[in-house]
Motif scaffolding. Structure first.
Motif, PDB file in Angstrom:
ATOM      1  N   ALA A  34       0.833  -1.209   0.000  1.00 19.79           N
ATOM      2  CA  ALA A  34       0.000   0.000   0.000  1.00 19.79           C
ATOM      3  C   ALA A  34       0.863   1.253   0.000  1.00 19.79           C
ATOM      4  O   ALA A  34       0.582   2.218  -0.721  1.00 19.79           O
ATOM      5  CB  ALA A  34      -0.930  -0.007   1.212  1.00 19.79           C
ATOM      6  N   ARG A  35       1.940   1.258   0.801  1.00 20.44           N
ATOM      7  CA  ARG A  35       2.842   2.417   0.828  1.00 20.44           C
ATOM      8  C   ARG A  35       3.505   2.616  -0.531  1.00 20.44           C
ATOM      9  O   ARG A  35       3.613   3.745  -1.024  1.00 20.44           O
ATOM     10  CB  ARG A  35       3.903   2.234   1.916  1.00 20.44           C
ATOM     11  N   LEU A  36       3.945   1.528  -1.135  1.00 20.80           N
ATOM     12  CA  LEU A  36       4.597   1.609  -2.440  1.00 20.80           C
ATOM     13  C   LEU A  36       3.625   2.126  -3.497  1.00 20.80           C
ATOM     14  O   LEU A  36       3.983   2.958  -4.346  1.00 20.80           O
ATOM     15  CB  LEU A  36       5.131   0.229  -2.827  1.00 20.80           C
ATOM     16  N   TYR A  37       2.413   1.651  -3.447  1.00 26.25           N
ATOM     17  CA  TYR A  37       1.369   2.071  -4.390  1.00 26.25           C
ATOM     18  C   TYR A  37       1.130   3.576  -4.293  1.00 26.25           C
ATOM     19  O   TYR A  37       1.120   4.290  -5.310  1.00 26.25           O
ATOM     20  CB  TYR A  37       0.105   1.282  -4.069  1.00 26.25           C
ATOM     21  N   ILE A  38       0.974   4.092  -3.071  1.00 26.60           N
ATOM     22  CA  ILE A  38       0.716   5.521  -2.885  1.00 26.60           C
ATOM     23  C   ILE A  38       1.945   6.346  -3.263  1.00 26.60           C
ATOM     24  O   ILE A  38       1.822   7.426  -3.861  1.00 26.60           O
ATOM     25  CB  ILE A  38       0.281   5.810  -1.434  1.00 26.60           C
ATOM     26  N   ASP A  39       3.135   5.850  -2.956  1.00 21.55           N
ATOM     27  CA  ASP A  39       4.355   6.563  -3.359  1.00 21.55           C
ATOM     28  C   ASP A  39       4.413   6.720  -4.878  1.00 21.55           C
ATOM     29  O   ASP A  39       4.766   7.785  -5.392  1.00 21.55           O
ATOM     30  CB  ASP A  39       5.600   5.811  -2.880  1.00 21.55           C
ATOM     31  N   CYS A  40       4.074   5.658  -5.597  1.00 20.68           N
ATOM     32  CA  CYS A  40       4.092   5.724  -7.064  1.00 20.68           C
ATOM     33  C   CYS A  40       3.005   6.656  -7.591  1.00 20.68           C
ATOM     34  O   CYS A  40       3.211   7.364  -8.581  1.00 20.68           O
ATOM     35  CB  CYS A  40       3.904   4.326  -7.658  1.00 20.68           C
ATOM     36  N   LEU A  41       1.857   6.663  -6.942  1.00 20.14           N
ATOM     37  CA  LEU A  41       0.752   7.508  -7.389  1.00 20.14           C
ATOM     38  C   LEU A  41       1.048   8.990  -7.192  1.00 20.14           C
ATOM     39  O   LEU A  41       0.784   9.816  -8.071  1.00 20.14           O
ATOM     40  CB  LEU A  41      -0.522   7.180  -6.605  1.00 20.14           C
ATOM     41  N   LEU A  42       1.572   9.335  -6.023  1.00 26.56           N
ATOM     42  CA  LEU A  42       1.696  10.742  -5.647  1.00 26.56           C
ATOM     43  C   LEU A  42       3.094  11.286  -5.908  1.00 26.56           C
ATOM     44  O   LEU A  42       3.258  12.322  -6.543  1.00 26.56           O
ATOM     45  CB  LEU A  42       1.304  10.917  -4.176  1.00 26.56           C
ATOM     46  N   GLY A  43       4.092  10.582  -5.383  1.00 28.24           N
ATOM     47  CA  GLY A  43       5.486  10.884  -5.649  1.00 28.24           C
ATOM     48  C   GLY A  43       5.817  12.354  -5.796  1.00 28.24           C
ATOM     49  O   GLY A  43       5.431  13.205  -4.999  1.00 28.24           O
ATOM     50  N   GLY A  44       6.548  12.669  -6.867  1.00 30.62           N
ATOM     51  CA  GLY A  44       7.009  14.030  -7.102  1.00 30.62           C
ATOM     52  C   GLY A  44       5.904  15.006  -7.440  1.00 30.62           C
ATOM     53  O   GLY A  44       6.113  16.226  -7.383  1.00 30.62           O
ATOM     54  N   GLU A  45       4.716  14.497  -7.780  1.00 30.88           N
ATOM     55  CA  GLU A  45       3.618  15.398  -8.127  1.00 30.88           C
ATOM     56  C   GLU A  45       3.223  16.264  -6.938  1.00 30.88           C
ATOM     57  O   GLU A  45       2.839  17.427  -7.099  1.00 30.88           O
ATOM     58  CB  GLU A  45       2.413  14.587  -8.614  1.00 30.88           C
ATOM     59  N   VAL A  46       3.321  15.713  -5.732  1.00 32.65           N
ATOM     60  CA  VAL A  46       3.006  16.497  -4.538  1.00 32.65           C
ATOM     61  C   VAL A  46       3.931  17.701  -4.445  1.00 32.65           C
ATOM     62  O   VAL A  46       3.490  18.833  -4.212  1.00 32.65           O
ATOM     63  CB  VAL A  46       3.134  15.634  -3.263  1.00 32.65           C
ATOM     64  N   LEU A  47       5.233  17.478  -4.644  1.00 31.74           N
ATOM     65  CA  LEU A  47       6.204  18.569  -4.569  1.00 31.74           C
ATOM     66  C   LEU A  47       5.924  19.616  -5.639  1.00 31.74           C
ATOM     67  O   LEU A  47       5.982  20.819  -5.373  1.00 31.74           O
ATOM     68  CB  LEU A  47       7.622  18.016  -4.727  1.00 31.74           C
ATOM     69  N   ARG A  48       5.594  19.174  -6.847  1.00 32.73           N
ATOM     70  CA  ARG A  48       5.288  20.118  -7.924  1.00 32.73           C
ATOM     71  C   ARG A  48       4.141  21.043  -7.522  1.00 32.73           C
ATOM     72  O   ARG A  48       4.206  22.258  -7.702  1.00 32.73           O
ATOM     73  CB  ARG A  48       4.884  19.376  -9.206  1.00 32.73           C
ATOM     74  N   LEU A  49       3.088  20.461  -6.977  1.00 31.61           N
ATOM     75  CA  LEU A  49       1.909  21.251  -6.642  1.00 31.61           C
ATOM     76  C   LEU A  49       2.156  22.138  -5.427  1.00 31.61           C
ATOM     77  O   LEU A  49       1.680  23.272  -5.372  1.00 31.61           O
ATOM     78  CB  LEU A  49       0.714  20.324  -6.402  1.00 31.61           C
ATOM     79  N   LEU A  50       2.906  21.634  -4.453  1.00 31.02           N
ATOM     80  CA  LEU A  50       3.230  22.458  -3.292  1.00 31.02           C
ATOM     81  C   LEU A  50       4.051  23.677  -3.695  1.00 31.02           C
ATOM     82  O   LEU A  50       3.955  24.740  -3.076  1.00 31.02           O
ATOM     83  CB  LEU A  50       3.995  21.639  -2.249  1.00 31.02           C
ATOM     84  N   LEU A  51       4.856  23.530  -4.746  1.00 33.74           N
ATOM     85  CA  LEU A  51       5.690  24.634  -5.226  1.00 33.74           C
ATOM     86  C   LEU A  51       4.973  25.493  -6.266  1.00 33.74           C
ATOM     87  O   LEU A  51       5.587  26.329  -6.921  1.00 33.74           O
ATOM     88  CB  LEU A  51       6.997  24.087  -5.806  1.00 33.74           C
TER      89      LEU A  51
END
Length: 211
Positions: free
Chosen positions: A163-180
């Motif tokens: 489950a952790r691996l799945y969510i990491d692949c889904l969200l990953g760097g996209e979270v950082l992009r949106l936060l920035l």
């Protein structure tokens, strides 16, 4: 914030008022930050007097913590019913469809604004970092674990890791992009991330007799 006991004659009315206060507080905190928000501004946004506001929240600190906690509270029942309705799908299709839905929910502007707010105020409210993690990405990890356990007969530790691996692949760097402040990518990218996450999980679990 103040909690009224079950059966209190004014409980329902107070709960509605508290809902208005939390919605107003969240809008104010997101718009002007913790430092730029006053209790007067929150009272005005909620359409109540300052005295009434203090009947519900002892301080701005108390209200800020309650606002984050409320925003992070998972809608477990509704979400669980949605994902359970997908369980008849083949496993890979289930993971892909669920992944697209999770990204759409996770990357909502209000969630991104909330995460920015928590990070900005983390030196004053460090415990809110954990609260926000558990309430947003942690919530989706729990949903992923439910999905995987519905299809795979593996132990809890392996389910949690998948489950952790799945969510990491889904969200990953996209979270950082949106936060920035970068724009969200097209829907096609969400599908590609969901397909990648599905294939990674299937590879980890080897899609053998257990799944």
């Amino acid at each position: 914030m103040k909690v009224w006991p079950d059966g209190h004659p004014k409980g329902k009315a107070m709960a509605r008022r508290q809902r208005d206060i939390l919605d107003a507080a969240r809008a104010c905190f997101v718009r002007t930050g913790y430092g730029g928000t006053s209790m007067d501004a929150i009272a005005a946004a909620a359409g109540i007097s300052l005295m009434t506001l203090y009947r519900h929240a002892e301080s701005k600190d108390d209200l800020f913590a309650a606002t984050i906690s409320d925003a992070c509270r998972a809608t477990d029942d509704a979400e669980r019913r949605y994902f359970e309705s997908l369980f008849a799908l083949p496993f890979r299709e289930l993971l892909v469809t669920s992944g697209i839905h999770m990204q759409a929910k996770f990357f909502r502007p209000d969630n991104i604004a909330l995460m920015r707010l928590v990070i900005a105020e983390s030196s004053v409210f460090p415990h809110l970092l954990q609260l926000a993690y558990e309430g947003i990405p942690g919530h989706f990890e729990n949903l992923a674990a439910i999905i995987i356990s519905a299809k795979c007969d593996v132990d809890d530790e392996e389910i949690a890791e998948a489950a952790r691996l799945y969510i990491d692949c889904l969200l990953g760097g996209e979270v950082l992009r949106l936060l920035l402040g970068q724009g969200e990518r097209p829907d096609a990218d969400q599908r590609r991330r969901a397909e990648l996450a599905a294939d990674v999980v299937l590879g980890m679990l080897e899609a053998g007799p257990a799944c």
